[in-house]
Enzyme design. Structure first.
Site, short mmCIF file in Angstrom:
data_model
loop_
_atom_site.label_atom_id
_atom_site.label_comp_id
_atom_site.label_asym_id
_atom_site.label_seq_id
_atom_site.Cartn_x
_atom_site.Cartn_y
_atom_site.Cartn_z
N CYS A 2 -17.83 62.13 -78.07
CA CYS A 2 -18.54 63.25 -78.67
C CYS A 2 -18.75 64.36 -77.64
CB CYS A 2 -19.90 62.78 -79.16
SG CYS A 2 -19.81 61.33 -80.21
N ARG A 27 -13.02 66.92 -78.43
CA ARG A 27 -13.52 65.58 -78.08
C ARG A 27 -13.90 64.77 -79.32
NH1 ARG A 27 -15.68 65.50 -72.75
NH2 ARG A 27 -17.16 63.90 -73.39
N TRP A 78 -17.71 62.15 -82.83
CA TRP A 78 -16.55 61.32 -83.19
C TRP A 78 -17.16 59.97 -83.52
CZ3 TRP A 78 -13.70 57.36 -80.16
CH2 TRP A 78 -12.54 56.95 -80.82
N ASN A 104 -23.66 60.73 -76.41
CA ASN A 104 -22.25 60.35 -76.37
C ASN A 104 -22.20 58.98 -75.69
OD1 ASN A 104 -19.46 60.28 -76.34
ND2 ASN A 104 -19.31 61.34 -74.37
N GLY A 105 -21.55 58.01 -76.34
CA GLY A 105 -21.47 56.67 -75.76
C GLY A 105 -21.77 55.63 -76.83
N GLU A 492 6.87 57.08 -75.44
CA GLU A 492 6.04 58.29 -75.45
C GLU A 492 6.44 59.20 -76.60
OE1 GLU A 492 3.39 59.19 -74.32
OE2 GLU A 492 3.35 61.38 -74.42
N LYS A 496 3.90 60.39 -79.63
CA LYS A 496 3.68 61.80 -79.95
C LYS A 496 3.91 62.06 -81.45
CE LYS A 496 1.91 63.40 -76.72
NZ LYS A 496 1.57 62.14 -76.27
N GLU A 499 1.05 60.34 -83.59
CA GLU A 499 -0.32 60.85 -83.50
C GLU A 499 -0.45 62.29 -83.98
OE1 GLU A 499 -2.12 61.25 -79.63
OE2 GLU A 499 -0.21 61.63 -78.68
N HIS A 515 18.14 42.57 -81.72
CA HIS A 515 17.29 41.37 -81.86
C HIS A 515 16.30 41.52 -83.00
CE1 HIS A 515 19.10 39.96 -78.16
NE2 HIS A 515 18.93 41.18 -77.69
N LYS A 614 -9.91 63.39 -77.77
CA LYS A 614 -9.15 63.68 -76.56
C LYS A 614 -9.35 62.62 -75.50
CE LYS A 614 -6.55 65.77 -73.69
NZ LYS A 614 -5.08 65.65 -73.89
#
Ligand code: AGP
Length: 619
Positions: A2, A27, A78, A104-105, A492, A496, A499, A515, A614
């Site tokens: 947050c 955030r 968040w 935040n936490g 990667e 990308k 997300e 396989h 983020k």
């Protein structure tokens, strides 16, 4: 994760609070709220959705005289406990409504705190862990934990000593309208010192336009600010003298610079970001690496037995590239770990182990915890971090800053290439103390120095890549394949795309297709091969033919002039020739652009993808 902002000073608090929240929205942004301290009491407004919605709710016409309040706190959320809703949005208050708190936490023992307070007759209005802390502060305050002007501070510290978990908090109270309290454990928090004003924030981006003089809070520290002085102590009331530092951030850096999205700006910033990453670290003769941050913890080559590299998400992909680089260039056994796994795995750590922790934000909870675990086991712990003054940067024994500049877009781009470059520098530095020849060293360092220009030529393909994506935008499943150091680049690229565009994508070693995953191939399925010319190209061509013969549509990221490979694919994106070991610096860029354009073409919020934040400062 947050965003927190607090303001106290001579000006109305509302605008600095809302503008600051706007800069922290990356955030977390599922709800937001503000509390202003007025003569009539706390004026609290909350809204679900982005900060813009809250701004409309607190128009001066709606707030009246409250809009002139000069003390307040604000929050963008968040969600971790309790769905995004007005009821769960911060600020939260105590039972009397005299104390407001933003947090935040995660308060891990919030249930037992709730149960205790409920037995004392306290009723709760939300599902959040944060409210338990707000109510506990109020309970201690009303219970006379302290008297006089420090009564609130005593109550806040008393409550924080009961908390298990992490917090970055700001607290306001109608009884002390000229004062704010801030405290932290595990969630970043800093205090900006302006001209007769103080600002509290989770991140420098929220306050940089007001001041560049800041004080960083460390774990279990609490500060009291009143626009004039700043008092600091531990939550056990041990007085502290805090050092005023300079915030290394400019407003221009934060603004989008004319790009439609922060992410596109940061993709195009990569050449300059890399130049900054490399600046001063390659000696003029190009035959040695200077990494001042590592001088303090030189583990002599003779003692070095193993390197462990840990991170999350994109940082973990950079760590995977680092493994290939360190083992090939420095010949040191290297293991790569997900931070979230390493922190609980009871890893075996022998003497001579150096652990590198990769993190753009320097605040990822799992990576911080993994670092603490490895340090407890005797490993030397180093950080490879972008945000100056972040927790990882401060709590590792030494490290190397990326110097990539602020990365605002939730999807990490320039931080990844900067992390790869730093890991290459570390590999060369280690290698030169072991088996790496001066010639190979000079070749690698020259390759690093020319990488920004190579990226600039890839960026000129932006339009062509957008066209490529538009031809496949209706596809709901993509595969990304690569061999060797291109395998983590494939991972990667898949991350990308996932997300940003919410299209499913999977990365894997190219040889793994046989396989099982080959069964996934159906007509027209986009399969991206990260395939710069190297010693495995012949094998990659065979893999391409396996995919195409089953109807897959192969998009090759190929080296300019490699017509043999390009002709095996359906289409190709050409990147300049670079040393195979350094190819991730250029082959990643087309994959970033593919994901960016897919998100834009699908109409998604590129800088704030759904469900993400983020920096994940909670478990
Ligand atoms: C990458 O695009 C994501 N935003 C995410 O995977 C990120 O890399 C991860 O959360 C690690 O963050 P950090 O580098 O700040 O530790």
């Amino acid at each position: 994760m947050c965003g927190i902002v607090g303001y106290i000073g001579p000006k109305p608090a509302l605008e600095p609070l809302l503008t600051g929240l706007g800069r922290l929205e990356y955030r977390g942004y599922d709800s937001a709220g503000v509390a202003l301290v007025t003569e009539r009491g706390l004026s609290i407004s909350r809204s679900v959705g982005p900060v813009g919605k809250l701004r409309r709710r607190v128009e001066p016409s709606a707030l009246g005289d409250d809009a002139r309040a000069t003390c307040g706190i604000a929050h963008t959320r968040w969600a971790t406990h309790g769905a995004p809703s007005e009821r769960n949005a911060h600020p939260h208050t105590d039972a009397t409504g005299r104390i407001a708190l933003v947090h935040n936490g995660i308060i891990e023992n919030h249930r037992s705190i709730r149960q205790y307070l409920a037995k004392q007759g306290v009723t709760f209005v939300s599902e959040t862990d944060t409210e338990a802390l707000a109510q506990l502060i109020g309970f201690l305050y009303e219970d006379g934990a302290g008297t006089g002007p420090d009564a609130l501070l005593v109550a806040v510290c008393g409550a924080l000593r009961e908390v298990q978990g992490t917090f970055g908090i700001a607290v306001a109270c109608v009884d002390t309208p000229g004062r704010l309290i801030a405290a932290r454990r595990g969630s970043p928090l800093l205090v900006g010192i302006g001209d007769g004003e103080h600002l509290i924030a989770s991140d420098g981006a929220a306050i940089v336009e007001h001041t560049s003089r800041v004080v960083y809070l460390h774990d279990n520290e609490v500060v009291t600010v009143d626009g004039g002085g700043l008092g600091a102590s531990t939550i056990d009331a041990v007085p502290l003298r805090k050092k005023v530092e300079r915030l290394e951030l400019s407003l221009e850096q934060i603004e989008r610079g004319g790009y439609p999205h922060y992410m596109l700006k940061e993709i195009h910033e990569q050449p300059d970001a890399l130049r900054n990453t490399l600046r001063g670290r390659i000696d003029p003769a190009g035959a040695a690496v200077n990494l001042g941050g590592l001088e303090r913890v030189d583990c002599s080559p003779a003692d070095l037995r193993r390197v462990v590299i840990a991170g999350c998400g994109t940082a973990w992909h950079a760590a995977m590239v680092g493994k290939y680089l360190i083992e090939e260039i420095a010949r040191v056994p290297t293991d790569v770990e997900y931070s979230s796994e390493l922190r609980y795995r009871n890893a075996i750590v022998e003497d001579g182990t150096v652990a590198l922790f990769i993190s753009q934000s320097g605040e990822t909870a799992d990576t911080i915890a993994a670092m603490n675990e490895m340090r407890a086991k005797g490993a030397a712990v180093l950080g490879v971090v972008n945000v100056v003054g972040s927790t990882l940067a401060r709590e590792t024994q030494a490290g190397v800053y990326l110097h990539a500049g602020p990365e605002i877009g939730v999807a990490s781009t320039k931080a990844f290439t900067a992390q790869v470059a730093v890991l290459a520098l570390i590999s060369v530095r280690l290698g030169r103390r072991r088996h790496l020849s001066a010639e190979r060293c000079a070749e690698l360092l020259q390759g690093l120095r020319s990488s920004p220009r190579a990226i600039e030529s890839v960026l000129r393909l932006d339009g062509a890549i957008r066209e490529l994506v538009s031809r496949h935008i209706d596809r709901q499943n993509w595969l990304y394949l690569g061999r060797g150091v291109n395998f983590p680049v494939a991972l990667e690229g898949a991350l990308k795309l996932k997300e940003l565009s919410y299209i499913h994508a999977e990365g894997m070693p190219a040889a793994e297709m046989k396989h099982g995953p080959l069964a996934l191939i159906d007509r027209g399925m986009p399969v991206v091969f990260v395939a710069p010319r190297d010693r495995t190209t012949d094998k990659v061509i065979a893999n391409i033919e396996e995919v195409r013969s089953r109807g897959g549509h192969v998009i090759a990221i190929a080296t300019e002039g490699d017509h043999e490979l390009a002709s095996a694919a359906d289409e190709a994106v050409f990147v300049p020739p670079v040393l195979p070991a350094l190819s991730p610096l250029v082959t990643t860029v087309p994959l970033q652009l593919i994901a960016y354009h897919a998100a834009v073409l699908r109409g998604h919020d590129v800088d704030r993808p759904r469900n993400l934040a983020k920096s994940v400062t909670v478990e």
